[in-house]
Motif scaffolding. Structure first.
Motif, PDB file in Angstrom:
ATOM      1  N   GLY A 124       0.782  -1.233   0.000  1.00  0.00           N
ATOM      2  CA  GLY A 124       0.000   0.000   0.000  1.00  0.00           C
ATOM      3  C   GLY A 124       0.810   1.278   0.000  1.00  0.00           C
ATOM      4  O   GLY A 124       0.299   2.350   0.315  1.00  0.00           O
ATOM      5  N   TYR A 125       2.073   1.187  -0.402  1.00  0.00           N
ATOM      6  CA  TYR A 125       2.924   2.373  -0.387  1.00  0.00           C
ATOM      7  C   TYR A 125       2.560   3.343  -1.509  1.00  0.00           C
ATOM      8  O   TYR A 125       2.447   2.967  -2.665  1.00  0.00           O
ATOM      9  CB  TYR A 125       4.397   1.984  -0.534  1.00  0.00           C
ATOM     10  N   THR A 126       2.328   4.568  -1.145  1.00  0.00           N
ATOM     11  CA  THR A 126       2.205   5.701  -2.063  1.00  0.00           C
ATOM     12  C   THR A 126       2.838   6.889  -1.338  1.00  0.00           C
ATOM     13  O   THR A 126       3.137   6.798  -0.150  1.00  0.00           O
ATOM     14  CB  THR A 126       0.736   6.041  -2.406  1.00  0.00           C
ATOM     15  N   ALA A 128       1.304   9.375  -0.378  1.00  0.00           N
ATOM     16  CA  ALA A 128       0.327   9.773   0.651  1.00  0.00           C
ATOM     17  C   ALA A 128       0.349   8.844   1.863  1.00  0.00           C
ATOM     18  O   ALA A 128       0.045   9.269   2.976  1.00  0.00           O
ATOM     19  CB  ALA A 128      -1.077   9.805   0.053  1.00  0.00           C
ATOM     20  N   THR A 129       0.717   7.555   1.659  1.00  0.00           N
ATOM     21  CA  THR A 129       0.688   6.589   2.769  1.00  0.00           C
ATOM     22  C   THR A 129       2.075   6.249   3.299  1.00  0.00           C
ATOM     23  O   THR A 129       2.226   5.342   4.121  1.00  0.00           O
ATOM     24  CB  THR A 129       0.013   5.284   2.317  1.00  0.00           C
ATOM     25  N   ASP A 132       2.265   5.889   7.043  1.00  0.00           N
ATOM     26  CA  ASP A 132       1.192   5.142   7.695  1.00  0.00           C
ATOM     27  C   ASP A 132       1.827   3.940   8.404  1.00  0.00           C
ATOM     28  O   ASP A 132       2.589   3.176   7.803  1.00  0.00           O
ATOM     29  CB  ASP A 132       0.202   4.671   6.619  1.00  0.00           C
ATOM     30  N   LYS A 134       0.805   1.042   9.189  1.00  0.00           N
ATOM     31  CA  LYS A 134       0.547  -0.237   8.524  1.00  0.00           C
ATOM     32  C   LYS A 134       1.474  -0.423   7.314  1.00  0.00           C
ATOM     33  O   LYS A 134       1.986  -1.515   7.074  1.00  0.00           O
ATOM     34  CB  LYS A 134      -0.926  -0.295   8.099  1.00  0.00           C
ATOM     35  N   VAL A 135       1.689   0.649   6.571  1.00  0.00           N
ATOM     36  CA  VAL A 135       2.577   0.596   5.411  1.00  0.00           C
ATOM     37  C   VAL A 135       4.022   0.418   5.864  1.00  0.00           C
ATOM     38  O   VAL A 135       4.773  -0.384   5.286  1.00  0.00           O
ATOM     39  CB  VAL A 135       2.416   1.863   4.529  1.00  0.00           C
TER      40      VAL A 135
END
Length: 186
Positions: A124-126, A128-129, A132, A134-135
């Protein structure tokens, strides 16, 4: 220069002082197996302890680098494969074998680069994240598990598929000396 690059360079410089003698004593395959075990164990340990302590992380990465470097420094034992081919087929094919090896290595490097991008997407890496939790945990897990899996697969390939242990390499060298001595006498 990063700490990782510096430590990797130091590891290689230190290992280069004795790795050839060690490989001659115990065998290139055998040394590679030991290196794979060290590296895989280090990455598995990192995954299990899931440390937030940077010094523990660095220490275990250095240990993993020692194992990986042990393998990388003797992987150039391609001449053993060339000798094996000559013993089996009666023809020395240096260029062909080396080019296949080189192509496979380049293909593996390209695939691993692409795999890194895919795995970052999966966790889920972007932009924006990027921070995060979790990332971050996903990246940590990938950073530990992928090298551990790779080294474990390499270990299994060395044990079950790669036949050139120290005994066989020495037998091939003796056989080739006999063949060359016989040709010189003709």
């Amino acid at each position: 220069m990063s700490i990782a690059s510096l430590s990797g360079t130091i590891v290689i410089l230190l290992l280069s002082t004795f790795i050839t003698k060690l490989a001659s004593k115990i065998g290139k395959k055998e040394l590679s197996v030991i290196g794979c075990i060290i590296s895989a164990a280090s990455f598995i340990t990192l995954f299990i302890i899931h440390t937030h302590n940077v010094w523990i992380w660095i220490a275990l990465i250095i240990i993993a680098t020692i194992g990986t470097s042990m393998f990388n420094m003797v992987i150039w034992a391609i001449t053993d494969v060339i000798d094996e081919s000559e013993v089996q087929n009666g023809v020395r094919q240096d260029g062909t074998i080396y080019s296949v090896y080189s192509f496979a290595r380049k293909l593996g490097q390209a695939c691993s680069s692409g795999l890194a991008g895919v795995l970052l997407s999966i966790v889920g890496y972007t932009t924006a994240t990027a921070f995060d939790p979790k990332v971050i945990d996903g990246i940590y897990n990938v950073t530990c598990l992928m090298p551990a899996a790779g080294m474990t697969l390499l270990l299994l390939a060395l044990i079950f598929l790669y036949p050139l242990n120290k005994k066989r390499v020495e037998a091939n060298a003796a056989k080739l000396r006999e063949i060359r001595a016989a040709k010189e006498q003709q």
